[in-house]
Write a protein that holds these residues in place. Structure first.
Motif, PDB file in Angstrom:
ATOM      1  N   ILE A   8       0.846  -1.118   0.008  1.00 32.78           N
ATOM      2  CA  ILE A   8      -0.032  -0.058   0.081  1.00 32.78           C
ATOM      3  C   ILE A   8       0.911   1.291   0.040  1.00 32.78           C
ATOM      4  O   ILE A   8       0.430   2.281  -0.918  1.00 32.78           O
ATOM      5  N   GLU A   9       1.952   1.129   0.792  1.00 38.02           N
ATOM      6  CA  GLU A   9       2.958   2.415   0.925  1.00 38.02           C
ATOM      7  C   GLU A   9       3.591   2.878  -0.567  1.00 38.02           C
ATOM      8  O   GLU A   9       3.655   3.660  -0.796  1.00 38.02           O
ATOM      9  N   ALA A  10       3.957   1.585  -1.058  1.00 40.86           N
ATOM     10  CA  ALA A  10       4.560   1.701  -2.446  1.00 40.86           C
ATOM     11  C   ALA A  10       3.532   2.157  -3.421  1.00 40.86           C
ATOM     12  O   ALA A  10       4.237   2.870  -4.212  1.00 40.86           O
ATOM     13  N   LEU A  11       2.570   1.666  -3.409  1.00 42.34           N
ATOM     14  CA  LEU A  11       1.465   2.258  -4.329  1.00 42.34           C
ATOM     15  C   LEU A  11       1.017   3.892  -4.339  1.00 42.34           C
ATOM     16  O   LEU A  11       1.130   4.585  -4.837  1.00 42.34           O
ATOM     17  N   TYR A  12       0.922   4.143  -2.831  1.00 38.81           N
ATOM     18  CA  TYR A  12       0.589   5.562  -2.390  1.00 38.81           C
ATOM     19  C   TYR A  12       1.914   6.538  -2.874  1.00 38.81           C
ATOM     20  O   TYR A  12       1.708   7.522  -3.484  1.00 38.81           O
ATOM     21  N   ARG A  13       3.137   6.017  -2.413  1.00 41.15           N
ATOM     22  CA  ARG A  13       4.444   6.627  -2.980  1.00 41.15           C
ATOM     23  C   ARG A  13       4.482   6.923  -4.285  1.00 41.15           C
ATOM     24  O   ARG A  13       4.860   8.152  -4.858  1.00 41.15           O
ATOM     25  N   ILE A  79      -8.516   2.505  -0.501  1.00 41.38           N
ATOM     26  CA  ILE A  79      -8.342   2.499  -1.925  1.00 41.38           C
ATOM     27  C   ILE A  79      -7.073   1.457  -2.504  1.00 41.38           C
ATOM     28  O   ILE A  79      -7.468   0.783  -3.159  1.00 41.38           O
ATOM     29  N   TYR A  80      -6.068   1.449  -2.034  1.00 41.27           N
ATOM     30  CA  TYR A  80      -4.816   0.718  -2.377  1.00 41.27           C
ATOM     31  C   TYR A  80      -5.141  -0.765  -2.074  1.00 41.27           C
ATOM     32  O   TYR A  80      -4.731  -1.794  -2.667  1.00 41.27           O
ATOM     33  N   GLY A  81      -5.799  -1.032  -0.840  1.00 33.69           N
ATOM     34  CA  GLY A  81      -6.162  -2.466  -0.515  1.00 33.69           C
ATOM     35  C   GLY A  81      -7.120  -2.971  -1.581  1.00 33.69           C
ATOM     36  O   GLY A  81      -6.817  -4.108  -1.732  1.00 33.69           O
ATOM     37  N   LEU A  82      -8.071  -2.365  -1.879  1.00 33.15           N
ATOM     38  CA  LEU A  82      -8.955  -2.905  -2.979  1.00 33.15           C
ATOM     39  C   LEU A  82      -8.210  -3.050  -4.288  1.00 33.15           C
ATOM     40  O   LEU A  82      -8.379  -4.388  -4.955  1.00 33.15           O
ATOM     41  N   ASP A  83      -7.130  -2.111  -4.715  1.00 31.30           N
ATOM     42  CA  ASP A  83      -6.385  -2.438  -6.091  1.00 31.30           C
ATOM     43  C   ASP A  83      -5.574  -3.832  -5.955  1.00 31.30           C
ATOM     44  O   ASP A  83      -5.374  -4.426  -6.760  1.00 31.30           O
ATOM     45  N   ILE A  84      -4.990  -3.818  -4.772  1.00 31.53           N
ATOM     46  CA  ILE A  84      -4.048  -4.825  -4.382  1.00 31.53           C
ATOM     47  C   ILE A  84      -4.791  -6.361  -4.463  1.00 31.53           C
ATOM     48  O   ILE A  84      -4.517  -7.248  -4.923  1.00 31.53           O
ATOM     49  N   LYS A  85      -5.769  -6.223  -3.616  1.00 30.65           N
ATOM     50  CA  LYS A  85      -6.723  -7.515  -3.490  1.00 30.65           C
ATOM     51  C   LYS A  85      -7.295  -7.808  -4.948  1.00 30.65           C
ATOM     52  O   LYS A  85      -7.218  -9.060  -5.308  1.00 30.65           O
TER      53      LYS A  85
END
Length: 95
Positions: A8-13, A79-85
């Motif tokens: 999640i942190e990687a996607l956010y950055r 937001i990113y949790g859904l993307d990753i799942k």
């Protein structure tokens, strides 16, 4: 730190870097166009209108991008949790 939190942190950055790049490109493009067309604008009043319009575009678009990044920061787990799942589910379906 869990694997999910790191992802999640990687996607956010990555999104923050992309947003910063978009802001830089926006400013460079608007200022370049303003500079290149400035000598072709014959009247001082029109120059003022064009300068104010360019400033408005820069200010409002920059503010919108920064607000988007702030929202992403506040809600990044969702937001990113859904993307990753979804990406993991798609990858697992393919194999």
């Amino acid at each position: 730190m869990s694997d999910m939190h790191q992802r999640i942190e990687a996607l956010y950055r990555s999104d923050v870097r992309g947003s910063a790049l978009l802001i830089v490109c926006l400013w460079a493009t608007i200022l370049f166009v303003l500079l290149m067309t400035w000598s072709y604008i014959p009247h001082g009043g029109i120059k003022a209108v064009v300068a104010i319009a360019a400033a408005a575009v820069l200010i409002f678009n920059t503010a919108a991008i920064l607000a988007m990044v702030k929202h992403y920061k506040e809600d990044k787990e969702f937001i990113y949790g859904l993307d990753i799942k979804n990406a993991d589910a798609f990858r697992n379906r393919k194999s």
